[in-house]
Design an enzyme around this catalytic site. Structure first.
Site, mmCIF file in Angstrom:
data_model
loop_
_atom_site.group_PDB
_atom_site.id
_atom_site.type_symbol
_atom_site.label_atom_id
_atom_site.label_comp_id
_atom_site.label_asym_id
_atom_site.label_seq_id
_atom_site.Cartn_x
_atom_site.Cartn_y
_atom_site.Cartn_z
ATOM 1 N N ASP A 1 28.627 38.856 52.260
ATOM 2 C CA ASP A 1 28.383 39.508 53.612
ATOM 3 C C ASP A 1 26.736 40.008 53.583
ATOM 4 O OD1 ASP A 1 31.047 38.942 54.533
ATOM 5 O OD2 ASP A 1 31.649 40.816 53.267
ATOM 6 N N GLY B 1 33.373 33.758 55.690
ATOM 7 C CA GLY B 1 33.305 33.677 56.913
ATOM 8 C C GLY B 1 32.115 34.452 57.251
ATOM 9 N N HIS B 2 31.408 33.725 58.467
ATOM 10 C CA HIS B 2 30.282 34.199 59.196
ATOM 11 C C HIS B 2 30.411 33.697 60.498
ATOM 12 C CE1 HIS B 2 28.467 30.599 57.142
ATOM 13 N NE2 HIS B 2 28.381 30.259 58.333
ATOM 14 N N GLN C 1 30.317 33.897 49.432
ATOM 15 C CA GLN C 1 30.478 34.970 48.786
ATOM 16 C C GLN C 1 29.382 35.825 48.010
ATOM 17 O OE1 GLN C 1 33.704 32.866 47.939
ATOM 18 N NE2 GLN C 1 34.293 33.664 49.791
ATOM 19 N N LYS D 1 24.083 35.816 54.959
ATOM 20 C CA LYS D 1 23.442 34.632 54.410
ATOM 21 C C LYS D 1 23.334 33.455 55.457
ATOM 22 C CE LYS D 1 26.873 34.204 51.362
ATOM 23 N NZ LYS D 1 27.475 35.692 51.423
HETATM 24 P P1 IMP Z 1 39.741 36.458 47.721
HETATM 25 O O1 IMP Z 1 38.400 35.611 47.535
HETATM 26 O O2 IMP Z 1 40.319 36.432 48.949
HETATM 27 O O3 IMP Z 1 40.633 36.124 46.397
HETATM 28 O O4 IMP Z 1 39.213 37.958 47.339
HETATM 29 C C1 IMP Z 1 38.866 38.694 46.295
HETATM 30 C C2 IMP Z 1 37.920 39.436 46.418
HETATM 31 O O5 IMP Z 1 36.718 38.767 46.824
HETATM 32 C C3 IMP Z 1 38.028 40.546 47.564
HETATM 33 O O6 IMP Z 1 37.495 41.650 47.099
HETATM 34 C C4 IMP Z 1 37.738 40.259 48.728
HETATM 35 O O7 IMP Z 1 37.286 41.389 49.527
HETATM 36 C C5 IMP Z 1 36.492 39.622 48.165
HETATM 37 N N1 IMP Z 1 35.984 38.301 49.044
HETATM 38 C C6 IMP Z 1 36.109 37.135 49.041
HETATM 39 N N2 IMP Z 1 35.559 36.475 50.064
HETATM 40 C C7 IMP Z 1 34.750 37.426 50.848
HETATM 41 C C8 IMP Z 1 33.480 37.264 51.445
HETATM 42 O O8 IMP Z 1 33.284 36.109 52.151
HETATM 43 N N3 IMP Z 1 32.593 38.442 51.747
HETATM 44 C C9 IMP Z 1 33.072 39.438 51.167
HETATM 45 N N4 IMP Z 1 33.958 39.524 50.238
HETATM 46 C C10 IMP Z 1 34.797 38.389 49.826
HETATM 47 MG MG MG Z 2 31.392 36.813 55.339
#
Ligand code: IMP
Ligand code: MG
Length: 414
Positions: A13, A40-41, A223, A16
């Site tokens: 977040d 997600g953006h 991420q 990017k």
């Molecule tokens: P997962 O990727 O859904 O398995 O989540 C694992 C960890 O990564 C959690 O702390 C989520 O909040 C974090 N996370 C996953 N994708 C994102 C992202 O795009 N932005 C911020 N945090 C993320």
């Molecule tokens: Mg995001």
């Protein structure tokens, strides 16, 4: 060589999307190589507002080829919805989208397995986005995954699905959950696959000839580095490799080609989900950052945890990724603060000499450490309309320079 990577230098977040959007004007190829629809953006451009999780951010340029590389895991429902959304805005990405047949597919049981683990862990849950990332990558590395290429042969796909449902349904039953119906899952996935089939094509040849011919390729990391499965705050991390080296496995680009690696860093720090965050602020200043920075997740809507910029973390991620430069985002969120702190390392009560660094310990270790700060003056005026570095207030310029010094990487974009 014209390969540019844009990576998150913190916990995701970092905005990017905005940097990718800016650079994608010149890119002929924009590619994703890791993660899935946990990313997600929000992209706002002349065609509208797009909330995207899988489609690479080159979709709005009719000349740009968008690649979903083999390191990405694909939720077919998400992808189909995005392609439709883009079509509704008068753009067609289907001719330009390449989805690797090697991509693993998120199956309906993956989020269910994830939910079971999250529930079982209780207070020590990861706080995932609920998109099934852990289980889909776990199935991939344990030879239980289903790839797009596996869907070409319906019978073969059926066999694989049967085995997986046998194991997963036994788990669901033991947790008093409704088992999944083989026919229903099979049909749903085959229908979805049929809708994107024309775009499933291996991009390796295209990527290699583009490298040879100096075609501008932009690589969009998902991420952030501190969520990397190995170098992040495990087990409070994500399931894929988020650091620059991931592009070799995730897209087939050898390390020698990578010459520009942009680390995107917020001028402060945010994190969604659980896990250590040394510079977190649970006070009024944290609220200012959250409100001014609109810090709520794109995928889950969850409020993001906010805190001071942690230079020790970004100095580490700069090294592990080989950042050639930093893009510092959301500096204006700090506009109203009279004093600003920057984390420069960690200490514990019993500490001997000097400061400790992130890479010395694990998530638990980090939890037990306190950050050491330097404090600088704020600028107390709006910088929202500033477009030239020289026009920033002197204190804001000093802040940027301090960041550069501490992370040992030039800031080339604010
Ligand atoms: P997962 O990727 O859904 O398995 O989540 C694992 C960890 O990564 C959690 O702390 C989520 O909040 C974090 N996370 C996953 N994708 C994102 C992202 O795009 N932005 C911020 N945090 C993320
Ligand atoms: Mg995001």
């Amino acid at each position: 060589m014209s390969v540019t990577m844009v990576l998150g230098s913190q916990w995701g977040d970092e905005a990017k999307g905005k940097i990718v959007d800016l650079l994608s004007q010149e890119a002929e190829i924009v590619a994703r190589f890791n993660g899935g629809d946990n990313a997600g953006h929000t992209v706002i451009n002349q065609f509208g507002t797009f909330k995207l999780r899988l489609t690479p951010n080159g979709f709005s340029n009719p000349k740009t080829i968008c690649i979903i590389g083999p390191g990405v895991v694909v939720n077919l429902a998400t992808l189909i919805a995005e392609i439709q959304m883009i079509r509704q805005a008068g753009l067609d990405v289907s001719e330009r989208l390449w989805i690797s047949p090697r991509c693993h597919v998120v199956m309906p049981y993956h989020p269910m397995v994830e939910a079971i683990y999250e529930m079982a862990k209780g207070n020590s849950s990861t706080g995932t986005t609920g998109r099934g990332m852990g289980p889909v990558y776990a199935d991939k590395v344990s030879y239980n995954g289903i790839r797009l290429v596996d869907m070409v042969d319906e019978d073969g796909f059926g066999e694989k699905l049967k085995v997986q449902l046998q194991v997963k349904n036994a788990l669901f039953k033991s947790f008093n959950l409704e088992p999944l119906d083989f026919q229903a899952v099979l049909q749903e996935k085959l229908d979805q696959y049929a809708q994107i089939k024309a775009m499933v094509r291996e991009s390796f040849g295209l990527v290699q000839s583009s490298l040879q011919n100096n075609v501008a390729i932009l690589l969009e990391g998902a991420q952030g580095s501190l969520l990397d499965n190995t170098w992040g705050t495990y087990p409070y991390c994500t399931a894929s490799t988020t650091v620059s080296g991931g592009v070799t496995a995730g897209l087939g680009i050898a390390p020698k080609w990578i010459n520009r690696v942009i680390g995107v860093a917020k001028a402060y720090t945010t994190r969604v989900g659980r896990g250590p965050m040394p510079t977190e602020l649970n006070d009024a200043i944290g609220k200012v950052l959250q409100n001014e920075g609109k810090e709520f997740g794109t995928v889950t809507g969850r409020p993001r945890r906010c805190g001071w910029f942690d230079a020790d973390l970004v100095a580490f991620t700069s090294k592990v990724n080989g950042f050639t430069e930093i893009a510092l985002t959301k500096l204006d969120v700090l506009d109203t603060l009279s004093k600003i702190k920057i984390g420069v390392g960690y200490h514990t009560n019993g500490q001997k000499d000097g400061l400790a660094h992130y890479w010395e310990g694990d998530a638990h270790w980090l939890e037990e450490h306190e950050p050491e700060y330097v404090e600088v003056d704020g600028w107390m005026q709006s910088t929202k309309d500033v477009r030239q570095f020289e026009d920033l207030p002197p204190q804001a310029q000093a802040y940027v320079h301090r960041v550069e010094e501490l992370v040992e990487t030039p800031v080339t974009l604010v």
